[in-house]
Design an enzyme around this catalytic site. Sequence first.
Site, PDB file in Angstrom:
ATOM      1  N   LYS A  70       0.871  -1.166   0.000  1.00 53.46           N
ATOM      2  CA  LYS A  70       0.000   0.000   0.000  1.00 53.46           C
ATOM      3  C   LYS A  70       0.915   1.226   0.000  1.00 53.46           C
ATOM      4  O   LYS A  70       1.655   1.473   0.954  1.00 53.46           O
ATOM      5  CB  LYS A  70      -0.904   0.025   1.231  1.00 53.46           C
TER       6      LYS A  70
ATOM      7  N   GLY B 234      -8.272   9.299   9.722  1.00 51.39           N
ATOM      8  CA  GLY B 234      -8.609   9.399  11.136  1.00 51.39           C
ATOM      9  C   GLY B 234      -9.663  10.452  11.462  1.00 51.39           C
ATOM     10  O   GLY B 234     -10.007  10.640  12.608  1.00 51.39           O
TER      11      GLY B 234
ATOM     12  N   ALA C 106      -9.648   5.729   4.200  1.00 51.60           N
ATOM     13  CA  ALA C 106      -9.461   6.882   5.074  1.00 51.60           C
ATOM     14  C   ALA C 106     -10.727   7.723   5.260  1.00 51.60           C
ATOM     15  O   ALA C 106     -11.449   8.012   4.317  1.00 51.60           O
ATOM     16  CB  ALA C 106      -8.346   7.797   4.581  1.00 51.60           C
TER      17      ALA C 106
END
Lengths: 337, 258
Positions: B98, B159, B185
Amino acid sequence: MNVQQFQNLLKPLTESERLHLFQSARTLTRQRFGRTIQLFAPLYISNECVVTCTYCGFSRQNKIERKTLTVDEVLKEAEYLRQQRFRHLLLVSGEHPKQVSPEYLSLIAQKLRPLFASLAIEVAPFDKETYSRLCASGVDRVVLYQETYDRLQYASVHLAGPKKFYEKRIQSAEAVLQSGIRSLGMGILLGLSDWRAEATALFEHLLGLRKKYWRADYTVSFPRLRPCASDFAIPHPVSDDDFKQLIAAFRLALPEAGIVLSTRESATLRDELIGLGVTQMSAGSRTEPGGYLHPDQALKQFETEDQRSPEEISRAVQAKGLEPVWKDEESTLMEVL
Amino acid sequence: MPDTLKIAGKEFNSRLLVGTGKFSSPQVMVQALEASGTEIVTVALRRIDLSRPETDILHFIDRNKYLLLPNTSGARNSIEAIRLARLSREAGLGNWLKLEVIPDPQYLLPDPIETFKAAEILIKEGFIVLPYINADPVLAKRLADIGTATVMPLGSPIGSAKGIKTKENIRIIIEQATVPVVVDAGLGAPSHATEALEMGADAVLINTAIAVAEDPVLMAEAFRLAVIAGRKGYEAGIAQEKEQAEASSPLVGIVGQK
């Protein structure tokens, strides 16, 4: 968040406002940094110093035993810390251009780099070229506190030596950020002046730097003055409650900034601060050069309060429902390797 | 025919990828992975301490059960990302990667230029590259053109738990995709994951939302179900928003009436 909003968080609060602030700080810390605390160790390499800081145990005036570790001694201390699981190391020294020279630091950095995931220095400020050289040797982080943003107080506690010049010191932060070093630790020494004004000044300083040097990582730390060989009378003591409010306010104002907590604070308070906003803690620290392998009271910068071993602190972190993180960088990222 | 996710010739039954950071302990992480039903697990290379494999995070991930997807988190430019990728392969962690190149610590947004540069080189070196990108349709096309295995556009900053704030761009990326689209995300709630799958995303990657939940294991299960629900909804053909222009006064019955 702008400066005014930040100042609102620093005002005296009612009990329910305090609880609300703490709760917000906890949530934000958890969301951003997860249920983790990064552990690091300071390694004091020298207590020799040409500066007279009236509040510091290493101050030139103080009649204490002076010692600068040989490169070999530094490596032995570092190896001990590595065995204790540390992978994030902070080299600390007094300010002494001859004893703690860029060449000496550079040599140490080259030797330590392969052994640690992150290598920070908290030493005298240097110019951009020197920082670049240190960066090329493996230093990835510089800790450089202004100590106080109160210019009058700055002048009255930094009596002699290169640190005497406020402007020169404050400009060094930019030298770090221009050199290629990726992380800057900033801070105020609590107790020297009004903490609210100091916090505001630090916040403004940081906002200015962040806009210009947007790739850098910033951490903040708020060491409270501790008794030391100087017998300095602390002019503006900061209470535990104010200290907690300061940490929570910074978390809200700068969600991405690491907040570093040293063993200056007591075990009880440190345990309370785990999760409130703090993201990085030192553990098992010795503040005298060579102190891990050969403890020597005479050489200390200050008395630590939290004297638990790294293993004990690791367990305390786990007991709080967080994971102690020993390694959170990859040294092979460094351009120089 | 079973509905599977295909990435670089491999088939997966689960459309949920899970990240391993931010957990309170490796034990909780293991249980959460189990409950999520995931088959692809991403691990930050910077967290791995190869000198202490017995206590390391890798020790807790059963590689017979999960495909390990090391990530280059911490890399701020292509050189650093490439260095980490090579380290990963040399350490025996396989050639799936990734790719994350993040120069901005404040919002953790990925660098499109450096990501592209790194992808180009790593693909030539034989890596299977899953790049984390902003939801930029042209970048997604450019990356697929050079041979990335997926594209992984963000819903909102890492986050942040804000959900899919880049919806319109993700819609375009999905519409134009020739490789799987993994929304990565910013997905904070199971409903965000459902939304992504309903839109036609091939998969989602979740980390923070599971790791920092009050009950990470239960939240992992919630995401497992949310992803299944979203995919079934998509297959059933709901939410057909009309994207083509349509005159407010239909022309039918008017044209040719004179």
